[in-house]
Design an enzyme around this catalytic site. Structure first.
Site: not given
Length: 387
Positions: A245, A125, A131
């Site tokens: 994740e 990030t 995103t």
């Protein structure tokens, strides 16, 4: 809580619960109050082999899958702990396991399995891209036998307790690639070396005891041998880690949800107001029951996502849906738990407010619920892309 389902992972759960019981609520509460890292707890999990669950036996691990790893994460949160202190090692492992060279795996995995090295951080990030990963601005330029990295990352967790970090950077300028997802590459960074030359860390204080940071790269040199897989194919590689994740975060939310349901069910059964337990009132029962139903539904999607991941099937939709369902269910359970504890829900000694803060994070990270809805709308339902 009554449940007639036969659990194939019950032996795992029993062992994990016994270990977690050695670290009661007071332990986690103290670390939350002092914003410190639960080193003893993480060491106990490491020494017992739980954080090496996904490492194949030939490299010193347990040879289990994401399914079993998700059970580990669930039980940590269900015990009153916070798997956010260690979950990175589980999902970061996927990138190295599936795309690392044999030489890389033989060198790093046994040391990770034994606890000699920790792989807790993943730097993807950035402040201006979020995103929108394909537009990240951190660059890695090949110069001889090294890559030179410049740029910035944000919300990069557990750097202070990691020896290794997965880094995604652009190796080919965006203007020179056919698809914007091309030209990104993954590197394995030696954190301790990077901290001495080329990487600066700025901790970010936040509403939960979650160790996270801004990273600044200024001519950080990474050996070319630390490239994972092929250059320019990193975006595809990183998706394995991101799907893992999201599935593991779903499991953590499910653990939180069961913790809240257990906690509030006990409390409303014992709390007497107007000569009757408040849990006798349907106005109290219904929100708790609905939250429990939604947790159970999310649990099924979690296992579907994990099964597909372990079977090397496409699991992007399932991982995203599991994360959304579980995050919503845990937040619903958290609200009911806090509400029906009344003022005591805000008292630190009850741990409700701590877990309430912790589970709120998952409405936002690692991917927000709105972005998951956009993903399903486009990739599952075939609706026009909204951004």
């Amino acid at each position: 809580m009554a449940n007639s389902r036969v659990d194939p992972h019950q032996d795992m759960r029993d062992a994990l619960r016994n270990l977690c019981a050695e670290f009661p609520a007071e332990y986690h509460r103290k670390h939350d109050e002092n914003a410190t890292y639960p080193e003893e707890f993480i060491n106990a999990l490491t020494n017992a082999g739980w954080l090496a669950a996904m490492i194949p036996e030939e490299y010193g691990g347990s040879g289990l899958g994401l399914t079993e790893a998700s059970v580990v994460m669930e039980e940590i949160n269900r015990s009153g702990g916070n798997a956010g202190h260690c979950h990175g090692q589980m999902y970061n492992m996927s990138t190295l396991l599936r795309h690392g060279s044999e030489e890389q795996k033989r060198f790093y995995l046994p040391k990770i399995a034994s606890g000699e090295l920790r792989l807790q951080s993943m730097a993807v990030t950035e402040p201006t891209t979020g995103t929108d990963t394909t537009k990240l601005k951190t660059t890695a330029i090949r110069k001889g036998d090294r890559y030179v990295v410049n740029g910035q990352k944000v919300w990069i967790s557990r750097v202070q307790h990691s020896d290794l970090m997965i880094l995604l950077a652009r190796t080919t300028p965006l203007a020179e690639v056919k698809r914007k997802s091309d030209g990104l590459s993954i590197f394995l960074v030696d954190v301790n070396k990077a901290l001495r030359s080329g990487m600066r860390v700025n901790p970010i204080r936040n509403m939960v005891n979650h160790e996270t940071n801004e990273l600044f790269f200024d001519d950080l040199e990474i050996p070319a041998e630390n490239l994972i897989g092929e250059e320019s194919k990193g975006f595809r590689y990183i998706l394995d880690g991101l799907n893992a994740e999201r599935t593991l975060i779903a499991a953590e939310c499910i653990g939180d949800g069961y913790w809240f349901i257990d906690k509030v069910s006990r409390y409303v059964s014992d709390r007497i107001v107007f000569d009757r337990p408040i849990g006798q009132n349907q106005g109290v029962q219904f929100p708790i029951a609905r939250a429990y139903i939604n947790i159970e539904a999310a649990n099924l999607m979690r296992f579907e996502a994990a099964h597909r991941f372990d079977s090397y099937q496409d699991c992007g939709a399932q991982a995203n849906m599991a994360k959304l369902l579980a995050a919503d269910a845990s937040w619903e359970a958290a609200n009911a738990c806090l509400q029906f504890h009344g003022g005591f829900g805000f008292a630190a000694e009850y741990d409700v407010e701590r877990k309430f803060r912790e589970t709120r994070l998952y409405q936002v990270a690692p991917i927000s619920t709105n972005l998951i809805l956009s993903y399903v709308a486009e990739h599952v339902l075939g609706l026009p892309r909204s951004f």
